[in-house]
Motif scaffolding. Structure first.
Motif, mmCIF file in Angstrom:
data_model
loop_
_atom_site.group_PDB
_atom_site.id
_atom_site.type_symbol
_atom_site.label_atom_id
_atom_site.label_comp_id
_atom_site.label_asym_id
_atom_site.label_seq_id
_atom_site.Cartn_x
_atom_site.Cartn_y
_atom_site.Cartn_z
ATOM 1 N N GLY A 175 -12.117 -1.051 12.511
ATOM 2 C CA GLY A 175 -12.561 -0.322 13.697
ATOM 3 C C GLY A 175 -11.774 0.964 13.903
ATOM 4 N N THR A 176 -10.660 1.099 13.166
ATOM 5 C CA THR A 176 -9.845 2.309 13.274
ATOM 6 C C THR A 176 -9.606 2.887 11.881
ATOM 7 N N ASP A 177 -9.028 2.048 11.015
ATOM 8 C CA ASP A 177 -8.780 2.481 9.643
ATOM 9 C C ASP A 177 -9.853 1.895 8.735
ATOM 10 N N TYR A 178 -9.844 2.396 7.502
ATOM 11 C CA TYR A 178 -10.830 1.857 6.567
ATOM 12 C C TYR A 178 -10.294 1.877 5.140
ATOM 13 N N LYS A 179 -10.866 1.062 4.303
ATOM 14 C CA LYS A 179 -10.603 1.061 2.874
ATOM 15 C C LYS A 179 -11.935 1.058 2.157
ATOM 16 N N VAL A 180 -12.007 1.791 1.046
ATOM 17 C CA VAL A 180 -13.254 1.835 0.279
ATOM 18 C C VAL A 180 -13.139 0.894 -0.916
ATOM 19 N N LEU A 181 -14.101 0.009 -1.038
ATOM 20 C CA LEU A 181 -14.157 -0.925 -2.165
ATOM 21 C C LEU A 181 -14.919 -0.235 -3.312
ATOM 22 N N PRO A 182 -14.953 -0.835 -4.499
ATOM 23 C CA PRO A 182 -15.697 -0.205 -5.602
ATOM 24 C C PRO A 182 -17.160 0.090 -5.231
ATOM 25 N N ILE A 183 -17.651 1.231 -5.717
ATOM 26 C CA ILE A 183 -19.051 1.581 -5.472
ATOM 27 C C ILE A 183 -19.940 0.820 -6.459
ATOM 28 N N ALA A 184 -21.215 0.717 -6.138
ATOM 29 C CA ALA A 184 -22.129 -0.051 -6.999
ATOM 30 C C ALA A 184 -23.543 0.495 -6.886
ATOM 31 N N THR A 224 -4.081 -4.157 10.427
ATOM 32 C CA THR A 224 -3.016 -3.542 9.621
ATOM 33 C C THR A 224 -3.534 -3.096 8.249
ATOM 34 N N LEU A 225 -4.812 -2.813 8.208
ATOM 35 C CA LEU A 225 -5.462 -2.402 6.965
ATOM 36 C C LEU A 225 -4.770 -1.189 6.326
ATOM 37 N N LYS A 226 -4.269 -0.315 7.190
ATOM 38 C CA LYS A 226 -3.613 0.910 6.749
ATOM 39 C C LYS A 226 -2.488 0.643 5.758
ATOM 40 N N GLU A 227 -1.827 -0.503 5.934
ATOM 41 C CA GLU A 227 -0.651 -0.800 5.103
ATOM 42 C C GLU A 227 -0.996 -1.300 3.704
ATOM 43 N N ILE A 228 -2.256 -1.505 3.438
ATOM 44 C CA ILE A 228 -2.640 -2.085 2.140
ATOM 45 C C ILE A 228 -3.169 -1.021 1.175
ATOM 46 N N ASP A 229 -2.713 -1.105 -0.072
ATOM 47 C CA ASP A 229 -3.252 -0.248 -1.123
ATOM 48 C C ASP A 229 -4.327 -1.019 -1.863
ATOM 49 N N VAL A 230 -5.516 -0.488 -1.867
ATOM 50 C CA VAL A 230 -6.580 -1.180 -2.599
ATOM 51 C C VAL A 230 -6.473 -0.795 -4.077
ATOM 52 N N LYS A 231 -6.420 -1.817 -4.923
ATOM 53 C CA LYS A 231 -6.327 -1.550 -6.368
ATOM 54 C C LYS A 231 -7.612 -1.994 -7.050
ATOM 55 N N ILE A 232 -8.176 -1.048 -7.806
ATOM 56 C CA ILE A 232 -9.476 -1.311 -8.436
ATOM 57 C C ILE A 232 -9.328 -1.229 -9.957
ATOM 58 N N SER A 233 -9.882 -2.194 -10.640
ATOM 59 C CA SER A 233 -9.819 -2.228 -12.103
ATOM 60 C C SER A 233 -10.586 -1.047 -12.702
ATOM 61 N N GLU A 234 -10.082 -0.545 -13.826
ATOM 62 C CA GLU A 234 -10.766 0.534 -14.557
ATOM 63 C C GLU A 234 -12.000 0.018 -15.279
ATOM 64 N N LYS A 235 -12.073 -1.292 -15.428
ATOM 65 C CA LYS A 235 -13.200 -1.887 -16.158
ATOM 66 C C LYS A 235 -14.509 -1.698 -15.402
ATOM 67 N N ALA A 236 -15.602 -1.703 -16.147
ATOM 68 C CA ALA A 236 -16.929 -1.696 -15.522
ATOM 69 C C ALA A 236 -17.397 -3.134 -15.382
ATOM 70 N N ALA A 237 -18.154 -3.407 -14.321
ATOM 71 C CA ALA A 237 -18.737 -4.730 -14.130
ATOM 72 C C ALA A 237 -20.253 -4.593 -14.016
ATOM 73 N N THR A 238 -20.947 -5.562 -14.592
ATOM 74 C CA THR A 238 -22.405 -5.592 -14.442
ATOM 75 C C THR A 238 -22.810 -7.016 -14.097
ATOM 76 N N THR A 239 -23.936 -7.146 -13.421
ATOM 77 C CA THR A 239 -24.471 -8.481 -13.226
ATOM 78 C C THR A 239 -25.970 -8.467 -13.479
ATOM 79 N N ILE A 240 -26.449 -9.550 -14.060
ATOM 80 C CA ILE A 240 -27.890 -9.733 -14.278
ATOM 81 C C ILE A 240 -28.285 -10.992 -13.533
#
Ligand code: AMP
Ligand code: GLY
Length: 422
Positions: A206-215, A320-336
């Motif tokens: 509601g105040t801070d935000y984090k962006v997850l992997p795009i898809a 306390t979302l601000k205090e977290i570093d989101v770490k995203i894998s360099e790998k690509a993911a797919t789902t069928i």
């Protein structure tokens, strides 16, 4: 802590798989869950829309976090229900209040929200039975395709795109006459945007935000993106055409004003904002907001998230979302997604599924499945999401495709062309 996940799809299986990896999770319950979720926790046969039953379960099992998968309980106010009951206030509900869920639950609300802060989206007008004549006249001035949207939730069927003015006028009248029940008492008519779609997932307290992997998901039933819309036949993450310049525009013009708007309008939001976007030329526009994660997007987003997901959700609920570093894998993911023959129209359930033991190198996220004794059978339209990781999406897809052929059930159907346009 004890966690309760509400829902029964591939999204909820992915949540269960990821949360179960957290050392912070003691007991995990899924209501109602499927044959996959029970590998990671305990399924409980209750309907997420039955708030009294959810309340009883939460108290009985000493739950301190409820993660809501689908939109319907959020739009119906499950967050507010937990907030107002004294004996439930210690429980954090991951998801917005009913007011916040209007970003998904009412197209007119979300269009007004965007207009107020100049967030790029298609131009629009809204109409009701009282203004039907104005609406018909408005349609006559349009050049097709004409986009008609039921204001409320219509199980993913409330958007019609029509190539003919007369047909659009008929459908518009039918919608106002109750084609989608109360959901289409109000209809939004939008300008058609021509481009390629992708999705951004934002976690906000509601105040801070984090962006997850795009898809990017593939909604149509047929290869080459033809035929009826489905809940989603496959997905990829990341999305090759979304470069840093485009993402910069999305952040500045869309994500930041959206989170600011949520605070400004006091929407009380501790959950996911799933922003459906379309790239027109080089510019991003919002197609829609959802107040939850996507399905099957979750099946490619969470496997790339390297953080402890439960820790992230706790930070979200504690502000306390601000205090977290989101770490995203360099790998690509797919789902069928494997689906039942006939879906998204009529299909049969109860088909025995085999071949699970032959699958290597993929994660299998169950959607419409159920288990009786040692037998797993189909129990829905979308049945199983086959997720793979690779150095790029083509490498990941090759693994998903190989495994899609190995799982068998009568009348199995799936798209072999996920990612064809990338
Ligand atoms: P929605 O339920 O708003 O996501 O709409 C369902 C689908 O209709 C989207 O995923 C798009 O493919 C399409 N759509 C919705 N709005 C528009 C628009 N203004 N222009 C073009 N396509 C649209
Ligand atoms: N895959 C689209 C959705 O979850 O709405």
């Amino acid at each position: 802590m004890n966690v309760l996940i509400l829902g029964s799809g591939g999204r909820e299986h992915t949540f269960a798989w990821k949360i179960n990896q957290s050392p912070l999770c003691d007991k995990l319950y899924i209501a109602p869950g499927n044959a996959g979720t029970q590998q990671h926790g305990t399924n409980v046969a209750i309907n997420p829309m039955d708030f009294e039953a959810v309340k009883k379960l939460a108290i009985d099992k000493n739950i301190t976090m409820v993660l809501v998968g689908p939109e319907a309980p959020l739009v119906a106010g499950i967050y507010d229900f937990f907030k107002k009951e004294v004996d439930l206030q210690h429980i954090s509900v991951i998801g917005p209040s009913a007011k916040g869920a209007q970003l998904e639950g009412s197209k007119a609300f979300s269009k007004a929200f965007m207009a107020k802060r100049n967030i790029p989206t298609a131009g629009y007008q809204e109409f009701t039975q009282a203004t039907i004549q104005d609406g018909l006249a408005y349609i006559e001035q349009q050049t097709p395709p004409i986009v008609l949207k039921a204001d409320g939730l219509a199980a993913g069927k409330g958007v019609l795109i029509l190539n003919d003015v007369e047909e659009a006028k008929m459908e518009f009248s039918a919608m106002l006459d109750g084609k989608f029940g109360a959901a289409s008492e109000k209809v939004v008519i939008e300008d058609f945007l021509d481009g390629i779609e992708f999705s951004v997932f934002v976690l906000t307290d509601g105040t801070d935000y984090k962006v997850l992997p795009i898809a990017k998901d593939y909604k149509r039933i047929g290869e080459g993106d033809i035929g009826l819309n489905t809940g989603g036949m496959g997905a990829v993450s990341p999305v090759p055409f979304v470069d840093e310049t485009l993402m910069q525009k999305v952040t500045q013009r869309i994500i930041i004003p959206t989170v600011k708007g949520i605070a400004e309008d006091e929407l009380e939001y501790k959950g996911f904002v799933f922003i459906g976007l379309i790239k027109v030329g080089e510019e991003p526009y919002v197609i829609e907001y959802n107040c939850r994660m996507g399905d099957p997007e979750t099946e490619v987003v969470l496997p790339r998230l390297e953080n402890d997901f439960l820790e992230l959700l706790i930070a979200l609920s504690e502000g306390t979302l601000k205090e977290i570093d989101v770490k995203i894998s360099e790998k690509a993911a797919t789902t069928i997604m494997l689906v039942s023959g006939g879906y998204p129209e009529a299909y049969e359930k109860g088909k025995t599924m085999t071949g699970f033991d032959k699958v290597t190198d993929s994660l299998l996220f169950h959607a419409g499945t159920k288990q009786e004794a040692n037998k797993i059978s189909t129990n829905g339209g979308r049945v199983l999401a086959i997720t793979s990781l690779g150095d790029d999406f083509k490498a990941a897809l090759a693994i998903s495709n190989k495994n899609a052929a190995l799982i068998e059930f009568d009348k199995k159907n799936y798209r072999k062309d996920i990612g064809f346009d990338l």
